[in-house]
Motif scaffolding. Sequence first.
Motif, PDB file in Angstrom:
ATOM      1  N   ALA A  10       0.744  -1.003  -0.099  1.00  0.00           N
ATOM      2  CA  ALA A  10      -0.291   0.021   0.314  1.00  0.00           C
ATOM      3  C   ALA A  10       0.882   1.501   0.129  1.00  0.00           C
ATOM      4  O   ALA A  10       0.719   2.180   0.320  1.00  0.00           O
ATOM      5  CB  ALA A  10      -0.788  -0.061   1.284  1.00  0.00           C
ATOM      6  N   ALA A  11       2.446   1.284  -0.783  1.00  0.00           N
ATOM      7  CA  ALA A  11       3.313   2.439  -0.897  1.00  0.00           C
ATOM      8  C   ALA A  11       2.523   3.712  -1.680  1.00  0.00           C
ATOM      9  O   ALA A  11       2.011   3.231  -2.792  1.00  0.00           O
ATOM     10  CB  ALA A  11       4.698   1.838  -1.148  1.00  0.00           C
ATOM     11  N   ASP A  12       2.664   4.751  -1.169  1.00  0.00           N
ATOM     12  CA  ASP A  12       2.257   5.961  -2.412  1.00  0.00           C
ATOM     13  C   ASP A  12       0.963   5.937  -2.412  1.00  0.00           C
ATOM     14  O   ASP A  12      -0.139   6.208  -3.436  1.00  0.00           O
ATOM     15  CB  ASP A  12       2.730   5.571  -3.611  1.00  0.00           C
ATOM     16  N   ASN A  13      -0.318   5.482  -1.590  1.00  0.00           N
ATOM     17  CA  ASN A  13      -2.009   5.878  -1.580  1.00  0.00           C
ATOM     18  C   ASN A  13      -2.010   7.318  -0.390  1.00  0.00           C
ATOM     19  O   ASN A  13      -3.477   7.041  -0.045  1.00  0.00           O
ATOM     20  CB  ASN A  13      -1.680   4.800  -1.032  1.00  0.00           C
ATOM     21  N   ASP A  32       4.537  -3.083   2.875  1.00  0.00           N
ATOM     22  CA  ASP A  32       4.798  -2.098   2.285  1.00  0.00           C
ATOM     23  C   ASP A  32       4.081  -0.617   2.299  1.00  0.00           C
ATOM     24  O   ASP A  32       2.710  -1.210   2.116  1.00  0.00           O
ATOM     25  CB  ASP A  32       5.014  -2.327   0.972  1.00  0.00           C
ATOM     26  N   VAL A  33       3.928   0.173   3.322  1.00  0.00           N
ATOM     27  CA  VAL A  33       3.548   1.342   3.518  1.00  0.00           C
ATOM     28  C   VAL A  33       4.164   2.781   3.073  1.00  0.00           C
ATOM     29  O   VAL A  33       4.078   3.578   3.775  1.00  0.00           O
ATOM     30  CB  VAL A  33       2.053   1.137   5.285  1.00  0.00           C
ATOM     31  N   ALA A  34       5.313   2.187   2.584  1.00  0.00           N
ATOM     32  CA  ALA A  34       6.187   3.131   2.440  1.00  0.00           C
ATOM     33  C   ALA A  34       5.441   4.749   1.670  1.00  0.00           C
ATOM     34  O   ALA A  34       4.286   4.586   0.499  1.00  0.00           O
ATOM     35  CB  ALA A  34       7.445   2.804   1.640  1.00  0.00           C
ATOM     36  N   ASN A  35       5.829   5.850   1.858  1.00  0.00           N
ATOM     37  CA  ASN A  35       5.804   6.812   1.421  1.00  0.00           C
ATOM     38  C   ASN A  35       4.374   7.614   1.695  1.00  0.00           C
ATOM     39  O   ASN A  35       3.436   8.049   1.193  1.00  0.00           O
ATOM     40  CB  ASN A  35       6.419   7.148   0.058  1.00  0.00           C
ATOM     41  N   ASN A  36       3.627   7.432   2.893  1.00  0.00           N
ATOM     42  CA  ASN A  36       2.074   7.968   3.339  1.00  0.00           C
ATOM     43  C   ASN A  36       2.115   8.931   4.308  1.00  0.00           C
ATOM     44  O   ASN A  36       3.148   9.779   3.829  1.00  0.00           O
ATOM     45  CB  ASN A  36       1.482   6.219   2.988  1.00  0.00           C
ATOM     46  N   ARG A  37       1.174   8.710   4.563  1.00  0.00           N
ATOM     47  CA  ARG A  37       0.972  10.493   5.436  1.00  0.00           C
ATOM     48  C   ARG A  37       1.292   9.366   7.093  1.00  0.00           C
ATOM     49  O   ARG A  37       0.290  10.422   7.493  1.00  0.00           O
ATOM     50  CB  ARG A  37       0.205  11.110   5.233  1.00  0.00           C
ATOM     51  N   LEU A  38       1.606   8.548   7.778  1.00  0.00           N
ATOM     52  CA  LEU A  38       1.485   8.041   8.647  1.00  0.00           C
ATOM     53  C   LEU A  38       2.122   8.841   9.916  1.00  0.00           C
ATOM     54  O   LEU A  38       3.108   9.255   9.467  1.00  0.00           O
ATOM     55  CB  LEU A  38       1.630   6.250   8.817  1.00  0.00           C
ATOM     56  N   ARG A  57       9.549   3.101   4.980  1.00  0.00           N
ATOM     57  CA  ARG A  57      10.007   4.736   4.045  1.00  0.00           C
ATOM     58  C   ARG A  57       8.947   5.268   4.382  1.00  0.00           C
ATOM     59  O   ARG A  57       8.179   4.845   3.516  1.00  0.00           O
ATOM     60  CB  ARG A  57      11.570   4.607   4.454  1.00  0.00           C
ATOM     61  N   GLY A  58       9.904   7.038   4.395  1.00  0.00           N
ATOM     62  CA  GLY A  58       8.806   7.988   3.549  1.00  0.00           C
ATOM     63  C   GLY A  58       7.920   8.677   4.824  1.00  0.00           C
ATOM     64  O   GLY A  58       6.467   9.107   4.310  1.00  0.00           O
ATOM     65  N   ASN A  59       7.278   8.618   5.371  1.00  0.00           N
ATOM     66  CA  ASN A  59       6.779   9.310   6.697  1.00  0.00           C
ATOM     67  C   ASN A  59       6.713   9.463   7.395  1.00  0.00           C
ATOM     68  O   ASN A  59       8.050   9.132   8.157  1.00  0.00           O
ATOM     69  CB  ASN A  59       5.700   7.766   6.796  1.00  0.00           C
ATOM     70  N   GLN A  60       6.773  10.985   7.329  1.00  0.00           N
ATOM     71  CA  GLN A  60       6.630  11.528   8.930  1.00  0.00           C
ATOM     72  C   GLN A  60       6.395  11.683  10.125  1.00  0.00           C
ATOM     73  O   GLN A  60       4.922  12.301  10.312  1.00  0.00           O
ATOM     74  CB  GLN A  60       5.961  13.431   7.975  1.00  0.00           C
ATOM     75  N   LEU A  61       6.453  10.116  10.571  1.00  0.00           N
ATOM     76  CA  LEU A  61       6.542   9.967  12.078  1.00  0.00           C
ATOM     77  C   LEU A  61       6.671  11.067  13.234  1.00  0.00           C
ATOM     78  O   LEU A  61       7.798  10.942  13.111  1.00  0.00           O
ATOM     79  CB  LEU A  61       7.247   8.776  12.189  1.00  0.00           C
ATOM     80  N   LYS A  62       5.481  10.669  14.124  1.00  0.00           N
ATOM     81  CA  LYS A  62       6.039  11.572  15.234  1.00  0.00           C
ATOM     82  C   LYS A  62       7.233  11.583  16.236  1.00  0.00           C
ATOM     83  O   LYS A  62       8.063  12.507  16.760  1.00  0.00           O
ATOM     84  CB  LYS A  62       5.019  12.204  15.910  1.00  0.00           C
ATOM     85  N   ASP A  63       6.985   9.584  16.305  1.00  0.00           N
ATOM     86  CA  ASP A  63       8.606   9.614  17.130  1.00  0.00           C
ATOM     87  C   ASP A  63       9.679   9.119  16.428  1.00  0.00           C
ATOM     88  O   ASP A  63      10.194   8.856  15.498  1.00  0.00           O
ATOM     89  CB  ASP A  63       8.108   8.220  17.865  1.00  0.00           C
TER      90      ASP A  63
END
Length: 399
Positions: A10-13, A32-38, A57-63
Amino acid sequence: PFPLLSRLEAADNELEELGAGIASLPALKSLDVANNRLRELPTALADCPRLKEANFRGNQLKDKRLEKMVNGCQMKAILEYLRAGGRGKGKADAAREEARKKKREKQQQKDGGDGEQDELEEASKLLVKVLHVSENAAPLVVKVSPGVKDVRSFIVCCVLKGVNLEPGNALKRFLSAQTKLHEDICEKRTAATIATHDLQSIKAPLTYDVRPPDELKIVPLGRKEIKAKDLLRQLQLEAEEQRKQKKRQNVSGLHKYLQLLDGKDNYPCLVDAEGVVISFPPITNSEKTKVRKDTRDLFLEVTSDTSLQICKDVMDTLILKIAELNRFTMENKEESGWGNESDALCGPVNLNPRRNVQAADVVLAVEQVRVVDMDGNLKVLYPSKTDLATVSSLLTIIR
């Protein structure tokens, strides 16, 4: 609702949340959940009993510590971190952790023990060895002429050694697998086209070229030599006749791909060292390099006018399907025929891990093929170090 789902991509979704319900996928191995808004990863991920690979990878995680971990740490460390509650949360509640532990143990018992299950799964993986160009004294090379750029730009090739198409319906299953791939991953040949050849019938080097419709000559599968423009006209007449006889709106077989060449001044073709056209994508291969029951080594070709990556993805899947077929053939070697063709390679073969099949008996060798321009400059090498990654969970790649 998906008890057998082992791989989720589910990357880039633009996903904003990954819910705790992820833990309800007991068979999930790869995520695969890369490049999302998680912004967060649920601690429930630690409850997925068989999760081995994940890409966050590619998610702006708070932690931020967790964000660094997903960019460089192994999956086991990430799951342990989530299991402990993450940064700033201290250790997870003892009762909750105990409940999770029991749930994992229960699932492992159901699987017959986690370690044992992993060993069985690893043993049942299909083996593919990569033979590098540097190991071959006379590697096969495909030259690309500049003219293909405006017609069908992309081509990926390789050699596959060690196939077994002789027993039972193995050859029919092999052909059926290609048909299914053309319908599915190739999107009815609009995204890509597969061609398989008997390597022994090929005279190298090969040239990927273009020719006008009235100059391109080929001996199509099951037909006599004919010019490309006459072949298309013949196929169109056949399609019309077939439509009238069956009283249907749609046509089948090669006829449904004719429109893919509409408006083209030149047609793509793969030509051998003797000037013989062995492939005319996306329509047909040549009778000269036809794959037969006694074929042991294959030359595989995937072309596309869409992208190079699509060619590689299709080639990855084609190699996987052939590896599955080889294993199936080995496991059923004493049988003369198997069922009907509708079940041919619809997915990974359901192997019985108790069967004593030697890995060496089912290993395939993929030999790298270089695609170069007319000056010899490298355009594509397949498989490279990064190729076959899309099927790595089902294949053991020996590089």
